[in-house]
Motif scaffolding. Structure first.
Motif, PDB file in Angstrom:
ATOM      1  N   ASN A 528      34.494  41.214  66.604  1.00  0.00           N
ATOM      2  CA  ASN A 528      34.501  42.614  66.185  1.00  0.00           C
ATOM      3  C   ASN A 528      34.374  42.668  64.661  1.00  0.00           C
ATOM      4  O   ASN A 528      35.028  41.897  63.959  1.00  0.00           O
ATOM      5  CB  ASN A 528      35.789  43.284  66.653  1.00  0.00           C
ATOM      6  N   PRO A 529      33.552  43.558  64.120  1.00  0.00           N
ATOM      7  CA  PRO A 529      33.140  43.426  62.717  1.00  0.00           C
ATOM      8  C   PRO A 529      34.050  44.053  61.662  1.00  0.00           C
ATOM      9  O   PRO A 529      33.848  43.816  60.477  1.00  0.00           O
ATOM     10  CB  PRO A 529      31.788  44.136  62.721  1.00  0.00           C
ATOM     11  N   THR A 530      35.024  44.875  62.051  1.00  0.00           N
ATOM     12  CA  THR A 530      35.678  45.713  61.035  1.00  0.00           C
ATOM     13  C   THR A 530      36.474  44.924  60.005  1.00  0.00           C
ATOM     14  O   THR A 530      36.508  45.296  58.826  1.00  0.00           O
ATOM     15  CB  THR A 530      36.561  46.771  61.713  1.00  0.00           C
ATOM     16  N   LEU A 531      37.115  43.820  60.397  1.00  0.00           N
ATOM     17  CA  LEU A 531      37.853  43.051  59.385  1.00  0.00           C
ATOM     18  C   LEU A 531      36.889  42.481  58.346  1.00  0.00           C
ATOM     19  O   LEU A 531      37.205  42.454  57.153  1.00  0.00           O
ATOM     20  CB  LEU A 531      38.659  41.933  60.044  1.00  0.00           C
ATOM     21  N   THR A 532      35.706  42.037  58.791  1.00  0.00           N
ATOM     22  CA  THR A 532      34.713  41.535  57.837  1.00  0.00           C
ATOM     23  C   THR A 532      34.182  42.673  56.973  1.00  0.00           C
ATOM     24  O   THR A 532      33.952  42.491  55.772  1.00  0.00           O
ATOM     25  CB  THR A 532      33.570  40.843  58.595  1.00  0.00           C
ATOM     26  N   ILE A 533      33.989  43.855  57.556  1.00  0.00           N
ATOM     27  CA  ILE A 533      33.607  45.026  56.761  1.00  0.00           C
ATOM     28  C   ILE A 533      34.651  45.291  55.675  1.00  0.00           C
ATOM     29  O   ILE A 533      34.319  45.519  54.504  1.00  0.00           O
ATOM     30  CB  ILE A 533      33.463  46.269  57.662  1.00  0.00           C
ATOM     31  N   ALA A 534      35.913  45.243  56.068  1.00  0.00           N
ATOM     32  CA  ALA A 534      36.992  45.521  55.109  1.00  0.00           C
ATOM     33  C   ALA A 534      37.043  44.471  54.012  1.00  0.00           C
ATOM     34  O   ALA A 534      37.207  44.797  52.825  1.00  0.00           O
ATOM     35  CB  ALA A 534      38.330  45.582  55.854  1.00  0.00           C
ATOM     36  N   ALA A 535      36.899  43.198  54.376  1.00  0.00           N
ATOM     37  CA  ALA A 535      36.934  42.125  53.376  1.00  0.00           C
ATOM     38  C   ALA A 535      35.770  42.280  52.396  1.00  0.00           C
ATOM     39  O   ALA A 535      35.941  42.133  51.179  1.00  0.00           O
ATOM     40  CB  ALA A 535      36.879  40.769  54.080  1.00  0.00           C
ATOM     41  N   LEU A 536      34.588  42.567  52.919  1.00  0.00           N
ATOM     42  CA  LEU A 536      33.426  42.764  52.042  1.00  0.00           C
ATOM     43  C   LEU A 536      33.610  43.993  51.150  1.00  0.00           C
ATOM     44  O   LEU A 536      33.203  43.996  49.983  1.00  0.00           O
ATOM     45  CB  LEU A 536      32.153  42.912  52.883  1.00  0.00           C
ATOM     46  N   ALA A 537      34.221  45.043  51.672  1.00  0.00           N
ATOM     47  CA  ALA A 537      34.434  46.251  50.878  1.00  0.00           C
ATOM     48  C   ALA A 537      35.358  45.967  49.692  1.00  0.00           C
ATOM     49  O   ALA A 537      35.115  46.442  48.569  1.00  0.00           O
ATOM     50  CB  ALA A 537      35.018  47.359  51.752  1.00  0.00           C
ATOM     51  N   LEU A 538      36.417  45.218  49.924  1.00  0.00           N
ATOM     52  CA  LEU A 538      37.319  44.868  48.818  1.00  0.00           C
ATOM     53  C   LEU A 538      36.585  44.022  47.777  1.00  0.00           C
ATOM     54  O   LEU A 538      36.799  44.168  46.567  1.00  0.00           O
ATOM     55  CB  LEU A 538      38.530  44.104  49.375  1.00  0.00           C
TER      56      LEU A 538
END
Length: 552
Positions: A528-538
């Protein structure tokens, strides 16, 4: 009027709540303009607010938290479809399908402050190390220009920001530096049934990291077991991006809702100068800023870039490579289910508590990575059954007793390899409520993913049969569908000819424009992609802050 019927769609209700007039005019002297108030935009805004003047523009409304119980009631009533729960639909959200596969786009998104985290499942796994080097390690797709080590510290920060309940009991997970912020949820009752079958077959089970509170965290309550996490959590135990939107506002950020950005303007020095947005009263404004972060998801992000075509960029903004919109990916679903001759106690838990990553890293050019999930919501719930019938009293009770209690099922996600002919473009002859071309979906899936679904099905059926289940359905290659994870349409690359953004998620063509979204994923993995989305956003926020400090 029932509570469900009283829920507004946010697009026609009173501005600002309680009749308060909302100021949607541009913010003067803004440092950063963020487009989109979903998880990526919210985290970027929160990270930068306080030290920078930040404005966030979102196409949709603010949803009143007090309406969530009513939205839950709407979600379980058969009269309403899933898009109705968060007011998706109509001319604003129109789209076209032109690919080999139909894509139900409006089932996949929430347009409003909080974005897709308002209706997501809340599973947050890190990608595996090989996911960042798929071309080298598996012979499929490009390598990312960053690897797991680059993102590892940001994964840890993202887990703290979202609030993740998990355990270090997955031998197949990538290395981590410290425990999850909260303890994992206990395995469910049906997990205990699966465990006996899996032990006989030599198949490992482990816990699932969840972005929902297993104990009080971040001034939010622990999960109280509504069981309707997807599409709405009334308690607030499941993380959604309004947490960081509100935090950013407390630090001084300005968030403007119902302000769809229609195009980005640029100057002759290849810098974005303004985001042109509309307001509910029909006005259009220009929000100027020193830096712009587009965080509008895997469909609206490429659409905005394509809508921003100019004489200098006739094929769309940031599209020097010609790849804006291409390589659209989603995860494919594989599943199987049936019934047992005993109770399985489904639908008491609205998320899954155990999974299996054992076969993930066997991936190569022929087999895609995939993970297996042990469902806690197989078959209908008693409430759903009662609402879909026209019987009362003893006949209703008898039907519920016969139809509920012994369902069991497994699911799984399979990686889709990137393909240039799987893409988002602009429709030729259909426009939205403001006259702009709507997104056109061309979703195409290759044989590698379909063959892998068959492999996942084999394992799932083997487990269910070992359990003694009467297998009644299999979601194989002919019955699969998307997991509603939009990825790949502005992918990351070192080479400007191969992608849209660089390793820092800054566009190759425009120095002051970043993209924070799963749209930058070069490959999708099967997590599921959201943790990677969050890490990239930070990581994006840190890069924006550093470059603003340097004046570059």
């Amino acid at each position: 009027m029932s509570g469900a019927e009283s829920v507004g769609d946010g697009r026609s209700g009173a501005e600002g709540g309680a009749g308060e007039e909302v100021d949607r005019t541009p913010v003067p002297d803004a440092d950063v303009c963020v487009v989109g108030a979903g998880p990526a935009g919210a985290l970027v805004a929160d990270r930068l607010a306080g030290d920078r003047d930040v404005v966030v523009l979102d196409a949709g409304p603010r949803f009143d938290p007090a309406d969530r119980l009513a939205r839950q009631e709407r979600a379980i009533r058969p009269f309403y479809g899933r898009p109705d729960v968060w007011g998706v639909g109509g001319a604003r959200d129109a789209h076209e399908n032109a690919g080999d596969w139909f894509y139900p786009l409006n089932h996949a998104r929430v347009k409003g402050v909080g974005g897709s985290t308002l209706h997501w499942q809340g599973m947050v796994m890190r990608l595996h190390e090989d996911d960042f080097n798929s071309g080298t390690e598996r012979g499929v797709g490009p390598d990312w220009p960053i690897d797991y080590a680059d993102l590892r510290p940001y994964y840890a920060e993202a887990e703290k920001e979202l609030g993740v309940a998990g355990a270090s009991d997955n031998p197949y997970a990538p290395p981590r530096e410290e425990p999850h912020p909260m303890p994992a949820f206990e395995p469910s009752y049906s997990d205990s049934l699966f465990a006996e079958a899996c032990e006989e077959l030599g198949i490992d089970m482990h816990s699932v990291p969840n972005a929902r509170n297993s104990e009080p965290y971040d001034d939010r309550s622990p999960c109280v077991g509504y069981g309707t996490c997807q599409p709405v959590c009334p308690s607030g135990a499941k993380y959604d991006a309004t947490v960081h939107v509100e935090r950013a506002e407390e630090k001084g950020a300005t968030v403007v809702d119902r302000a769809p950005v229609e195009r980005l303007e640029h100057d002759g020095d290849d810098r974005v100068t303004a985001a042109v947005y509309a307001t509910p009263d029909g006005e259009r404004h220009r929000q100027e800023a020193d830096a712009f972060v587009v965080a509008a998801g895997g469909v609206e992000t490429p659409r905005l870039l394509l809508l921003s075509a100019s004489d200098r960029y006739p094929d769309g903004l940031a599209n020097g490579s010609g790849h804006v919109g291409e390589f659209f990916m989603d995860h494919l679903f594989a599943g199987a289910g049936g019934t047992l001759d005993e109770e399985t106690r489904q639908n008491h838990v609205g998320f899954y508590t155990s999974a299996c990553d054992q076969f993930y890293d066997e991936a190569d050019a022929e087999q895609a990575p995939f993970k297996l999930e042990f469902f806690n919501y197989a078959g209908p719930s008693p409430v759903e059954m009662a609402l879909t019938g026209d019987d009362w009293g003893d006949p209703l009770l008898e039907r519920l007793r016969d139809g509920y209690g012994n369902h069991i099922a497994m699911g799984g996600l399979v990686e889709q390899a990137p393909r240039a002919d799987s893409r988002i473009t602009l429709a030729d002859d259909r426009t939205d409520d403001r006259g702009n071309p709507v997104p056109q979906m061309e979703w195409t899936v290759g044989d590698r993913a379909l063959d892998t679904i068959e492999r996942a099905n084999e394992i799932q059926v083997e487990i269910l049969e070992e359990l003694g289940a009467d297998v009644e359905w299999v979601a194989g290659p002919d019955a699969t569908g998307p997991a509603y994870h939009h990825m790949g349409t502005t992918r990351m690359s070192d080479d400007p000819d191969s992608g849209v953004v660089d390793a820092d998620c800054r566009t190759h063509d425009l120095d002051n424009c970043w993209i924070a979204s799963s749209s930058v994923f070069p490959t999708s993995g099967a997590m599921n992609p959201t943790l990677t989305i969050a890490a990239l956003a930070l990581r994006v926020a840190d890069d924006v802050d550093a470059r603003l400090s340097e004046g570059t």
